[in-house]
Design a protein around this motif. Structure first.
Motif, mmCIF file in Angstrom:
data_model
loop_
_atom_site.group_PDB
_atom_site.id
_atom_site.type_symbol
_atom_site.label_atom_id
_atom_site.label_comp_id
_atom_site.label_asym_id
_atom_site.label_seq_id
_atom_site.Cartn_x
_atom_site.Cartn_y
_atom_site.Cartn_z
ATOM 1 N N PRO A 96 86.715 37.463 8.413
ATOM 2 C CA PRO A 96 86.729 38.534 7.974
ATOM 3 C C PRO A 96 88.139 38.120 8.583
ATOM 4 N N PRO A 97 89.853 38.019 7.893
ATOM 5 C CA PRO A 97 90.760 37.718 8.008
ATOM 6 C C PRO A 97 91.543 38.950 9.360
ATOM 7 N N TYR A 98 90.896 39.086 10.428
ATOM 8 C CA TYR A 98 90.891 40.196 11.509
ATOM 9 C C TYR A 98 90.529 39.574 12.793
ATOM 10 N N GLY A 99 91.526 39.197 14.075
ATOM 11 C CA GLY A 99 90.395 39.444 14.895
ATOM 12 C C GLY A 99 91.111 39.224 16.405
ATOM 13 N N PHE A 100 90.648 38.964 17.273
ATOM 14 C CA PHE A 100 91.086 39.620 18.776
ATOM 15 C C PHE A 100 91.296 38.211 19.601
ATOM 16 N N THR A 101 93.057 37.652 20.165
ATOM 17 C CA THR A 101 92.999 36.568 20.649
ATOM 18 C C THR A 101 94.420 37.156 21.558
#
Length: 291
Positions: A96-101
């Protein structure tokens, strides 16, 4: 249930747990936490958090998948020195076009990294170790003798590394004209015993779902970015089961209705540490065709 990587990134991207579309009872399956994350040597962690998606039809859109993204999850990565909470953000061209970094912690070979994901009622943990960095001595890029529109790539690797137990090697790639993120190279997984002073490992084309015209070789429009990585044991097990799924999914004689082997406790998915080296390859000059 079966874990499916819809578009692999570096991977490979968001692993979504999918129920069999044969029987209606799967539509009532309780959702599970799905985690996809990795950290490369010399790079920052990336993590995607979703819930599993049972369905009874193949008409599943990206909009449907976005509804299962857990944007409010607390995602933490810890090493021997500190613990950092990752920041959620929009990641274009991902699924999906949302993540964590974060840029506050960087992968280093030989170090161990713990991932924690909290999003009540879900809690998951995973641990990975980044092995020594993999190195390719050289590449051989040659036209295919049987086809004047394709070329093949061989990687020459001689350095035998001290890898974690059950670890191995993996190729990923980006085709400059077609991809933004890394995809898994087809059959690109190797055990340590495949490496010798004179090893020549084939680098095959990138796996793209629903590609009915797949060729293991590259076309002359493909300028490549190849990532050669080392894997610890749990990471190797995940990619081994992924490649089995890709190889057998088109066979009527084998079932792929089983979860990919992950290392996430409390959920499905994987958290991989990669000892990575990156190389850029230009396609060879297209051979002349005599009339």
């Amino acid at each position: 249930m079966v874990v499916l990587c819809k578009k692999t990134l570096p991977l490979l991207v968001a692993a979504i747990a999918l129920a069999s579309c044969v029987e209606d009872p799967y539509s009532h399956t309780q959702p599970q936490l799905v985690v996809e994350g990795w950290i490369d040597d010399g790079d920052f962690p990336t993590v995607f958090v979703t819930t599993s998606l049972p369905f009874t039809t193949s008409d599943t859109t990206d909009v449907d998948l976005v509804q299962h993204v857990l944007k409010w999850a607390t995602v933490t990565v810890s090493d021997e020195e500190k613990s950092v909470v990752l920041t959620g953000r929009v990641m274009k061209h991902q699924t999906p076009p949302y993540g964590f970094t974060t840029t506050r912690i960087m992968g280093r070979s030989g170090h161990t990294y713990k991932l924690t994901v909290d999003c009540p009622p879900y809690h998951a943990e995973a641990v990975t170790t980044i092995p020594p960095k993999a190195v390719v001595d050289s590449f051989t890029v040659t036209p295919c003798l049987e086809n004047d529109t394709l070329y093949q790539v061989m990687a020459h690797v001689s350095q035998q590394l001290d890898l974690p137990q059950d670890g191995g090697y993996k190729f990923f790639g980006i085709s400059k004209c077609r991809d933004v993120n890394y995809k898994s190279c087809y059959m690109g997984l190797y055990k340590p015993e495949n490496i010798s002073p004179h090893s020549a490992l084939p680098v095959y084309n990138l796996h793209r779902p629903n590609n009915s015209h797949f060729s293991p070789f590259f076309s002359y429009s493909d300028t490549l970015k190849i990532k050669f990585t080392t894997l610890d044991g749990p990471s190797y097990a995940f990619w081994d089961s992924f490649e089995d799924d890709v190889s057998l999914s088109g066979s009527p004689f084998f079932s792929t209705n089983s979860n990919l082997r992950g290392n996430v406790s409390g959920g499905l998915g994987y958290w991989c540490g990669y000892g990575s080296s990156v190389y850029y390859l230009q396609p060879p000059k297209k051979p002349c065709v005599e009339n």
